[in-house]
Design a protein around this motif. Structure first.
Motif, mmCIF file in Angstrom:
data_model
loop_
_atom_site.group_PDB
_atom_site.id
_atom_site.type_symbol
_atom_site.label_atom_id
_atom_site.label_comp_id
_atom_site.label_asym_id
_atom_site.label_seq_id
_atom_site.Cartn_x
_atom_site.Cartn_y
_atom_site.Cartn_z
ATOM 1 N N GLY A 71 9.651 -62.208 -11.436
ATOM 2 C CA GLY A 71 9.311 -61.029 -10.913
ATOM 3 C C GLY A 71 7.794 -60.843 -10.912
ATOM 4 N N TYR A 72 7.341 -61.278 -12.178
ATOM 5 C CA TYR A 72 5.861 -61.183 -12.398
ATOM 6 C C TYR A 72 5.124 -62.423 -12.289
ATOM 7 C CZ TYR A 72 6.516 -56.570 -14.309
ATOM 8 O OH TYR A 72 6.737 -55.138 -14.402
ATOM 9 N N GLY A 73 5.639 -63.854 -12.613
ATOM 10 C CA GLY A 73 5.203 -64.896 -12.641
ATOM 11 C C GLY A 73 5.274 -65.575 -11.180
ATOM 12 N N GLY A 74 6.393 -65.285 -10.481
ATOM 13 C CA GLY A 74 6.518 -66.028 -9.390
ATOM 14 C C GLY A 74 7.233 -67.274 -9.340
ATOM 15 N N GLN A 75 7.805 -67.709 -10.619
ATOM 16 C CA GLN A 75 8.514 -68.879 -10.638
ATOM 17 C C GLN A 75 10.232 -68.846 -10.669
ATOM 18 O OE1 GLN A 75 6.043 -71.572 -11.016
ATOM 19 N NE2 GLN A 75 4.814 -69.603 -10.554
ATOM 20 N N ARG A 205 1.079 -55.462 -18.208
ATOM 21 C CA ARG A 205 -0.097 -54.368 -17.963
ATOM 22 C C ARG A 205 -1.236 -55.227 -18.341
ATOM 23 N NH1 ARG A 205 -0.024 -49.739 -20.010
ATOM 24 N NH2 ARG A 205 -0.803 -48.444 -18.210
ATOM 25 N N GLY A 206 -1.413 -56.058 -19.208
ATOM 26 C CA GLY A 206 -2.494 -56.669 -19.580
ATOM 27 C C GLY A 206 -3.043 -57.881 -18.872
ATOM 28 N N THR A 207 -4.045 -58.474 -19.721
ATOM 29 C CA THR A 207 -4.726 -59.614 -18.818
ATOM 30 C C THR A 207 -3.673 -60.686 -18.617
ATOM 31 O OG1 THR A 207 -6.624 -59.250 -20.112
ATOM 32 C CG2 THR A 207 -6.696 -61.458 -19.174
ATOM 33 N N ILE A 208 -2.766 -61.028 -19.399
ATOM 34 C CA ILE A 208 -1.884 -62.063 -19.258
ATOM 35 C C ILE A 208 -0.900 -61.640 -17.998
ATOM 36 C CG2 ILE A 208 0.193 -63.287 -20.079
ATOM 37 C CD1 ILE A 208 -0.887 -62.893 -22.935
ATOM 38 N N GLY A 209 -0.527 -60.389 -17.804
ATOM 39 C CA GLY A 209 0.308 -60.171 -16.899
ATOM 40 C C GLY A 209 -0.340 -60.160 -15.516
ATOM 41 N N ARG A 210 -1.584 -59.959 -15.614
ATOM 42 C CA ARG A 210 -2.465 -59.703 -14.485
ATOM 43 C C ARG A 210 -2.571 -61.480 -13.798
ATOM 44 N NH1 ARG A 210 -4.256 -54.753 -13.244
ATOM 45 N NH2 ARG A 210 -4.526 -53.520 -15.198
ATOM 46 N N THR A 211 -2.768 -62.425 -14.696
ATOM 47 C CA THR A 211 -2.889 -63.620 -14.258
ATOM 48 C C THR A 211 -1.473 -64.301 -13.918
ATOM 49 O OG1 THR A 211 -2.250 -64.523 -16.667
ATOM 50 C CG2 THR A 211 -4.523 -64.204 -16.068
ATOM 51 N N TRP A 212 -0.313 -63.757 -14.386
ATOM 52 C CA TRP A 212 1.073 -64.066 -13.956
ATOM 53 C C TRP A 212 1.189 -63.671 -12.268
ATOM 54 C CZ3 TRP A 212 4.052 -61.994 -18.599
ATOM 55 C CH2 TRP A 212 4.106 -62.813 -19.738
ATOM 56 N N MET A 213 0.733 -62.428 -11.972
ATOM 57 C CA MET A 213 0.931 -61.892 -10.926
ATOM 58 C C MET A 213 -0.105 -62.376 -9.831
ATOM 59 S SD MET A 213 1.878 -57.745 -11.545
ATOM 60 C CE MET A 213 0.248 -57.490 -13.008
ATOM 61 N N ALA A 214 -1.219 -62.836 -10.497
ATOM 62 C CA ALA A 214 -2.239 -63.574 -9.463
ATOM 63 C C ALA A 214 -1.601 -64.814 -9.037
ATOM 64 C CB ALA A 214 -3.612 -63.767 -10.165
ATOM 65 N N GLY A 281 15.270 -54.913 -9.579
ATOM 66 C CA GLY A 281 14.057 -54.819 -8.954
ATOM 67 C C GLY A 281 13.150 -56.081 -9.450
ATOM 68 N N LEU A 282 12.779 -56.760 -8.816
ATOM 69 C CA LEU A 282 11.683 -57.830 -8.989
ATOM 70 C C LEU A 282 10.375 -57.150 -9.607
ATOM 71 C CD1 LEU A 282 12.468 -60.527 -6.491
ATOM 72 C CD2 LEU A 282 12.912 -61.012 -9.076
ATOM 73 N N GLY A 283 9.782 -57.745 -10.533
ATOM 74 C CA GLY A 283 8.629 -57.161 -10.991
ATOM 75 C C GLY A 283 8.515 -55.741 -11.775
ATOM 76 N N SER A 284 9.631 -55.277 -12.373
ATOM 77 C CA SER A 284 9.816 -54.019 -12.906
ATOM 78 C C SER A 284 10.552 -54.037 -14.197
ATOM 79 C CB SER A 284 10.608 -52.998 -11.986
ATOM 80 O OG SER A 284 10.984 -52.018 -12.676
#
Length: 358
Positions: A71-75, A205-214, A281-284
Protein backbone atom coordinates in the motif's frame (compact mmCIF):
# COMPACT_ATOMS: atom_id res chain seq x y z
CA UNK A 1 -23.98 16.80 15.66
CA UNK A 2 -21.68 14.29 17.35
CA UNK A 3 -18.53 14.77 15.29
CA UNK A 4 -17.33 18.35 15.26
CA UNK A 5 -14.02 20.13 15.51
CA UNK A 6 -15.69 23.40 16.50
CA UNK A 7 -13.64 24.84 19.34
CA UNK A 8 -10.57 22.81 18.34
CA UNK A 9 -7.74 25.17 17.48
CA UNK A 10 -4.01 24.61 17.11
CA UNK A 11 -1.19 26.93 18.08
CA UNK A 12 1.70 25.01 16.50
CA UNK A 13 2.51 22.96 13.42
CA UNK A 14 3.17 19.90 15.59
CA UNK A 15 -0.31 20.08 17.11
CA UNK A 16 -1.93 20.49 13.70
CA UNK A 17 0.05 17.57 12.26
CA UNK A 18 -0.50 15.09 15.08
CA UNK A 19 -1.98 11.68 14.38
CA UNK A 20 -5.43 12.65 15.69
CA UNK A 21 -5.79 16.43 15.29
CA UNK A 22 -9.51 16.38 16.17
CA UNK A 23 -10.20 15.98 19.89
CA UNK A 24 -13.10 13.59 19.32
CA UNK A 25 -10.77 11.21 17.44
CA UNK A 26 -8.27 11.30 20.30
CA UNK A 27 -10.95 10.56 22.87
CA UNK A 28 -12.24 7.66 20.76
CA UNK A 29 -8.71 6.28 20.40
CA UNK A 30 -8.10 6.35 24.16
CA UNK A 31 -11.53 4.86 24.78
CA UNK A 32 -10.80 1.91 22.46
CA UNK A 33 -7.44 1.33 24.15
CA UNK A 34 -9.05 1.50 27.59
CA UNK A 35 -11.65 -1.10 26.62
CA UNK A 36 -9.02 -3.33 25.01
CA UNK A 37 -6.67 -3.23 28.00
CA UNK A 38 -8.99 -2.83 30.98
CA UNK A 39 -12.29 -4.48 30.03
CA UNK A 40 -11.82 -7.30 27.53
CA UNK A 41 -9.17 -9.22 29.55
CA UNK A 42 -11.71 -9.64 32.35
CA UNK A 43 -14.49 -10.79 30.03
CA UNK A 44 -12.62 -12.96 27.53
CA UNK A 45 -13.10 -16.73 27.34
CA UNK A 46 -11.38 -19.48 25.38
CA UNK A 47 -13.84 -19.36 22.47
CA UNK A 48 -13.64 -15.61 21.92
CA UNK A 49 -9.87 -15.72 22.24
CA UNK A 50 -9.26 -18.59 19.81
CA UNK A 51 -12.01 -17.79 17.31
CA UNK A 52 -11.86 -14.01 17.02
CA UNK A 53 -9.69 -11.83 19.24
CA UNK A 54 -6.25 -13.45 19.11
CA UNK A 55 -6.30 -14.24 15.35
CA UNK A 56 -7.63 -10.73 14.68
CA UNK A 57 -4.70 -9.15 16.52
CA UNK A 58 -2.12 -11.41 14.85
CA UNK A 59 -3.52 -10.95 11.35
CA UNK A 60 -3.67 -7.20 11.95
CA UNK A 61 0.11 -7.15 12.44
CA UNK A 62 0.59 -9.20 9.26
CA UNK A 63 -1.76 -6.90 7.33
CA UNK A 64 0.09 -3.82 8.60
CA UNK A 65 3.33 -5.34 7.36
CA UNK A 66 1.97 -6.17 3.91
CA UNK A 67 0.25 -2.78 3.68
CA UNK A 68 3.57 -1.04 4.28
CA UNK A 69 5.10 -2.94 1.38
CA UNK A 70 2.17 -2.92 -1.06
CA UNK A 71 0.00 0.00 0.00
CA UNK A 72 2.75 2.48 0.86
CA UNK A 73 5.74 1.09 -1.03
CA UNK A 74 3.93 -0.06 -4.16
CA UNK A 75 5.79 -3.40 -4.18
CA UNK A 76 3.50 -6.35 -4.81
CA UNK A 77 4.16 -9.41 -2.64
CA UNK A 78 2.63 -12.87 -2.63
CA UNK A 79 5.10 -14.33 -0.15
CA UNK A 80 3.55 -13.22 3.15
CA UNK A 81 2.90 -16.80 4.27
CA UNK A 82 6.53 -17.73 3.69
CA UNK A 83 7.78 -14.77 5.70
CA UNK A 84 5.37 -15.64 8.49
CA UNK A 85 6.95 -19.10 8.44
CA UNK A 86 10.40 -17.52 8.80
CA UNK A 87 9.21 -15.71 11.92
CA UNK A 88 7.63 -18.85 13.34
CA UNK A 89 10.65 -21.09 12.79
CA UNK A 90 13.08 -18.41 13.96
CA UNK A 91 11.06 -18.04 17.16
CA UNK A 92 11.02 -21.82 17.62
CA UNK A 93 14.78 -22.14 17.22
CA UNK A 94 15.37 -19.27 19.63
CA UNK A 95 12.96 -20.70 22.20
CA UNK A 96 14.66 -24.08 22.16
CA UNK A 97 18.22 -22.73 22.01
CA UNK A 98 17.80 -20.05 24.70
CA UNK A 99 15.09 -21.26 27.08
CA UNK A 100 15.95 -18.70 29.77
CA UNK A 101 15.35 -15.66 27.53
CA UNK A 102 11.91 -14.01 27.58
CA UNK A 103 9.47 -15.03 24.86
CA UNK A 104 8.95 -11.33 24.13
CA UNK A 105 12.62 -11.01 23.16
CA UNK A 106 12.34 -14.13 21.02
CA UNK A 107 9.40 -12.68 19.10
CA UNK A 108 11.27 -9.43 18.45
CA UNK A 109 14.40 -11.29 17.35
CA UNK A 110 12.29 -13.48 15.08
CA UNK A 111 10.96 -10.29 13.49
CA UNK A 112 14.52 -9.04 13.01
CA UNK A 113 15.60 -12.29 11.34
CA UNK A 114 12.58 -12.12 9.05
CA UNK A 115 13.49 -8.54 8.16
CA UNK A 116 16.90 -9.70 6.96
CA UNK A 117 15.36 -12.51 4.92
CA UNK A 118 12.75 -10.13 3.49
CA UNK A 119 15.41 -7.61 2.47
CA UNK A 120 17.35 -10.39 0.73
CA UNK A 121 14.28 -11.49 -1.23
CA UNK A 122 13.51 -7.84 -1.95
CA UNK A 123 16.66 -7.39 -4.01
CA UNK A 124 14.87 -8.37 -7.27
CA UNK A 125 12.57 -5.35 -6.75
CA UNK A 126 15.48 -3.16 -7.86
CA UNK A 127 15.20 -4.62 -11.36
CA UNK A 128 11.62 -5.80 -11.73
CA UNK A 129 8.21 -4.62 -10.61
CA UNK A 130 4.51 -5.31 -11.01
CA UNK A 131 3.56 -8.77 -12.19
CA UNK A 132 7.17 -9.98 -12.37
CA UNK A 133 7.85 -8.92 -8.78
CA UNK A 134 4.69 -10.72 -7.68
CA UNK A 135 5.97 -13.89 -9.37
CA UNK A 136 9.36 -13.47 -7.68
CA UNK A 137 7.79 -13.17 -4.22
CA UNK A 138 5.55 -16.13 -5.05
CA UNK A 139 8.70 -18.12 -5.78
CA UNK A 140 10.04 -17.02 -2.38
CA UNK A 141 6.84 -18.35 -0.79
CA UNK A 142 7.27 -21.81 -2.30
CA UNK A 143 11.02 -21.87 -1.65
CA UNK A 144 10.67 -21.02 2.04
CA UNK A 145 7.95 -23.62 2.59
CA UNK A 146 10.08 -26.22 0.79
CA UNK A 147 13.14 -25.23 2.87
CA UNK A 148 11.37 -25.63 6.20
CA UNK A 149 9.93 -28.93 5.05
CA UNK A 150 13.15 -30.48 3.79
CA UNK A 151 15.84 -29.21 6.17
CA UNK A 152 15.32 -31.16 9.39
CA UNK A 153 17.47 -28.74 11.43
CA UNK A 154 14.68 -26.18 11.38
CA UNK A 155 12.28 -28.50 13.21
CA UNK A 156 15.00 -30.05 15.42
CA UNK A 157 14.91 -33.38 13.56
CA UNK A 158 11.40 -34.16 14.78
CA UNK A 159 9.99 -37.34 13.25
CA UNK A 160 6.66 -35.66 12.48
CA UNK A 161 8.22 -32.55 10.95
CA UNK A 162 6.06 -30.45 13.26
CA UNK A 163 7.28 -27.74 15.62
CA UNK A 164 5.77 -27.38 19.09
CA UNK A 165 6.06 -24.28 21.26
CA UNK A 166 7.55 -24.95 24.72
CA UNK A 167 5.77 -23.39 27.65
CA UNK A 168 7.08 -19.92 28.40
CA UNK A 169 5.98 -17.33 30.94
CA UNK A 170 5.90 -13.54 31.23
CA UNK A 171 6.13 -12.23 34.83
CA UNK A 172 5.30 -15.73 35.99
CA UNK A 173 2.17 -16.17 33.81
CA UNK A 174 2.19 -18.77 31.04
CA UNK A 175 1.64 -17.27 27.59
CA UNK A 176 2.55 -20.31 25.48
CA UNK A 177 1.74 -23.98 25.88
CA UNK A 178 -1.49 -25.76 26.82
CA UNK A 179 -1.70 -24.12 30.26
CA UNK A 180 -1.67 -20.54 28.99
CA UNK A 181 -4.89 -18.68 29.93
CA UNK A 182 -6.81 -16.96 27.15
CA UNK A 183 -6.46 -13.50 28.65
CA UNK A 184 -2.66 -13.81 28.84
CA UNK A 185 -2.39 -14.80 25.17
CA UNK A 186 -4.68 -11.92 24.28
CA UNK A 187 -2.65 -9.40 26.28
CA UNK A 188 0.66 -10.43 24.70
CA UNK A 189 -0.79 -10.07 21.20
CA UNK A 190 -2.45 -6.77 22.15
CA UNK A 191 0.84 -5.27 23.35
CA UNK A 192 2.56 -6.23 20.10
CA UNK A 193 -0.25 -4.98 17.88
CA UNK A 194 -0.42 -1.64 19.74
CA UNK A 195 3.32 -1.11 19.39
CA UNK A 196 3.26 -2.22 15.74
CA UNK A 197 0.44 0.16 14.85
CA UNK A 198 2.12 3.13 16.53
CA UNK A 199 5.48 2.42 14.90
CA UNK A 200 3.91 1.88 11.48
CA UNK A 201 1.80 5.00 11.78
CA UNK A 202 4.79 7.17 12.63
CA UNK A 203 6.98 5.60 9.97
CA UNK A 204 4.44 6.15 7.22
CA UNK A 205 3.91 9.79 8.22
CA UNK A 206 7.64 10.55 8.36
CA UNK A 207 10.49 10.84 5.90
CA UNK A 208 10.76 7.09 5.30
CA UNK A 209 7.06 6.79 4.55
CA UNK A 210 7.20 9.70 2.12
CA UNK A 211 10.05 8.05 0.22
CA UNK A 212 8.02 4.83 0.03
CA UNK A 213 5.03 6.69 -1.37
CA UNK A 214 7.21 8.60 -3.82
CA UNK A 215 8.57 5.33 -5.20
CA UNK A 216 5.05 3.91 -5.31
CA UNK A 217 3.57 6.84 -7.23
CA UNK A 218 6.37 7.33 -9.78
CA UNK A 219 9.74 5.74 -9.16
CA UNK A 220 11.60 7.54 -11.97
CA UNK A 221 10.43 10.98 -10.83
CA UNK A 222 11.25 10.09 -7.22
CA UNK A 223 14.79 9.12 -8.20
CA UNK A 224 15.20 12.38 -10.13
CA UNK A 225 14.31 14.48 -7.08
CA UNK A 226 16.80 12.59 -4.91
CA UNK A 227 15.02 9.54 -3.49
CA UNK A 228 17.32 6.53 -3.35
CA UNK A 229 15.29 3.63 -4.83
CA UNK A 230 17.66 1.01 -3.39
CA UNK A 231 17.23 2.30 0.15
CA UNK A 232 13.49 2.95 -0.20
CA UNK A 233 12.59 -0.47 -1.62
CA UNK A 234 14.83 -2.49 0.69
CA UNK A 235 13.65 -0.63 3.79
CA UNK A 236 10.04 -1.25 2.72
CA UNK A 237 10.76 -4.97 2.37
CA UNK A 238 12.68 -5.08 5.66
CA UNK A 239 10.11 -3.18 7.75
CA UNK A 240 7.24 -5.11 6.17
CA UNK A 241 8.97 -8.44 6.84
CA UNK A 242 9.70 -7.40 10.42
CA UNK A 243 6.01 -7.00 11.18
CA UNK A 244 5.09 -10.14 9.23
CA UNK A 245 7.77 -12.10 11.13
CA UNK A 246 6.35 -10.93 14.47
CA UNK A 247 2.89 -12.06 13.38
CA UNK A 248 4.26 -15.45 12.32
CA UNK A 249 6.04 -15.91 15.65
CA UNK A 250 2.88 -15.04 17.59
CA UNK A 251 0.77 -17.22 15.29
CA UNK A 252 2.97 -20.21 16.09
CA UNK A 253 3.97 -19.68 19.71
CA UNK A 254 0.94 -17.97 21.25
CA UNK A 255 -2.02 -18.90 19.05
CA UNK A 256 -1.54 -22.40 17.61
CA UNK A 257 1.27 -23.81 19.75
CA UNK A 258 2.14 -26.39 17.11
CA UNK A 259 2.39 -25.96 13.33
CA UNK A 260 3.37 -27.78 10.18
CA UNK A 261 4.70 -25.32 7.64
CA UNK A 262 2.75 -26.50 4.61
CA UNK A 263 -0.61 -26.35 6.37
CA UNK A 264 -0.13 -23.25 8.52
CA UNK A 265 1.91 -21.03 6.17
CA UNK A 266 1.01 -22.16 2.68
CA UNK A 267 0.02 -20.01 -0.27
CA UNK A 268 -3.51 -19.67 1.13
CA UNK A 269 -2.08 -17.67 4.04
CA UNK A 270 -0.42 -15.23 1.64
CA UNK A 271 -3.67 -14.70 -0.25
CA UNK A 272 -5.63 -14.31 2.99
CA UNK A 273 -3.43 -11.46 4.22
CA UNK A 274 -3.48 -9.88 0.76
CA UNK A 275 -7.29 -9.99 0.74
CA UNK A 276 -7.31 -8.29 4.15
CA UNK A 277 -5.26 -5.44 2.75
CA UNK A 278 -7.38 -5.10 -0.40
CA UNK A 279 -10.70 -5.14 1.44
CA UNK A 280 -9.46 -3.00 4.33
CA UNK A 281 -7.76 -0.43 2.14
CA UNK A 282 -4.34 -0.01 0.56
CA UNK A 283 -2.15 2.63 2.16
CA UNK A 284 -4.06 2.77 5.45
CA UNK A 285 -3.11 1.48 8.90
CA UNK A 286 -6.77 1.55 9.93
CA UNK A 287 -7.58 -0.40 6.76
CA UNK A 288 -5.27 -3.19 7.94
CA UNK A 289 -7.32 -3.54 11.12
CA UNK A 290 -10.62 -3.28 9.26
CA UNK A 291 -9.66 -5.94 6.71
CA UNK A 292 -8.32 -8.30 9.38
CA UNK A 293 -11.46 -7.86 11.48
CA UNK A 294 -13.75 -8.49 8.52
CA UNK A 295 -12.04 -11.67 7.30
CA UNK A 296 -11.69 -13.07 10.84
CA UNK A 297 -15.31 -12.41 11.79
CA UNK A 298 -16.82 -13.44 8.42
CA UNK A 299 -16.29 -17.24 8.71
CA UNK A 300 -17.46 -17.21 12.33
CA UNK A 301 -20.60 -15.26 11.41
CA UNK A 302 -21.34 -17.52 8.44
CA UNK A 303 -20.89 -20.61 10.60
CA UNK A 304 -23.30 -19.27 13.23
CA UNK A 305 -25.92 -17.99 10.78
CA UNK A 306 -25.63 -20.57 8.02
CA UNK A 307 -24.55 -23.64 9.95
CA UNK A 308 -26.19 -23.27 13.37
CA UNK A 309 -29.31 -21.22 12.60
CA UNK A 310 -30.19 -22.25 9.04
CA UNK A 311 -28.74 -25.75 9.12
CA UNK A 312 -26.68 -25.44 5.93
CA UNK A 313 -23.97 -28.09 5.35
CA UNK A 314 -20.40 -27.16 6.23
CA UNK A 315 -19.11 -27.31 2.66
CA UNK A 316 -21.85 -24.95 1.50
CA UNK A 317 -20.90 -22.42 4.19
CA UNK A 318 -17.24 -22.66 3.17
CA UNK A 319 -18.09 -22.10 -0.50
CA UNK A 320 -20.33 -19.17 0.38
CA UNK A 321 -17.45 -17.58 2.26
CA UNK A 322 -15.24 -17.79 -0.83
CA UNK A 323 -18.00 -16.32 -3.01
CA UNK A 324 -18.51 -13.38 -0.64
CA UNK A 325 -14.79 -12.64 -0.43
CA UNK A 326 -14.44 -12.82 -4.22
CA UNK A 327 -17.37 -10.48 -4.81
CA UNK A 328 -16.07 -8.01 -2.24
CA UNK A 329 -12.60 -7.99 -3.79
CA UNK A 330 -14.08 -7.25 -7.22
CA UNK A 331 -16.31 -4.55 -5.74
CA UNK A 332 -13.52 -2.76 -3.90
CA UNK A 333 -11.03 -3.02 -6.77
CA UNK A 334 -13.58 -1.53 -9.20
CA UNK A 335 -15.66 0.86 -7.10
CA UNK A 336 -13.56 1.72 -4.06
CA UNK A 337 -9.83 0.83 -4.36
CA UNK A 338 -9.14 2.28 -0.90
CA UNK A 339 -11.46 -0.24 0.75
CA UNK A 340 -13.25 -0.05 4.06
CA UNK A 341 -10.91 2.67 5.28
CA UNK A 342 -12.19 5.05 2.62
CA UNK A 343 -15.82 4.21 3.42
CA UNK A 344 -15.11 4.98 7.07
CA UNK A 345 -13.45 8.26 6.10
CA UNK A 346 -16.44 9.29 3.99
CA UNK A 347 -18.81 8.43 6.83
CA UNK A 348 -16.83 10.69 9.18
CA UNK A 349 -16.88 13.52 6.64
CA UNK A 350 -20.66 13.26 6.40
CA UNK A 351 -20.95 13.39 10.18
CA UNK A 352 -18.83 16.53 10.23
CA UNK A 353 -21.24 18.26 7.84
CA UNK A 354 -24.45 16.94 9.42
CA UNK A 355 -27.30 17.87 8.93
CA UNK A 356 -26.11 18.92 5.46
CA UNK A 357 -23.98 16.00 4.25
CA UNK A 358 -22.93 16.05 0.64
Amino acid sequence: MFYREAGDFKTSYQADNQTFPIAFDRYRYWFVLAVAYLVIPFMINDYWASAILVPFLIYSIAAIGLNILTGYGGQVSLGTGGFMAVGAYACYKLMTAFPDVSILIHVLLAGGITALVGAAFGLPSLRIKGFYLAVATLAAQFFLVWLFNKVAWFYNYSASGQINAPERTVIGIAVTGPNAPAWAQYMVCLVFVTASALIARNLTRGTIGRTWMAIRDMDIAAEIIGVNPLKAKLTAFAVSSFFVGISGALFFAVYLGAVEVGEAFGINKSFLVLFMVIIGGLGSIFGSFAGAAFLVVLPVALKVVGGDWLGWPTDMVAHLQLVIIGLLIMFFLIKEPHGLAQLWKLAKEKLRLWPFPY
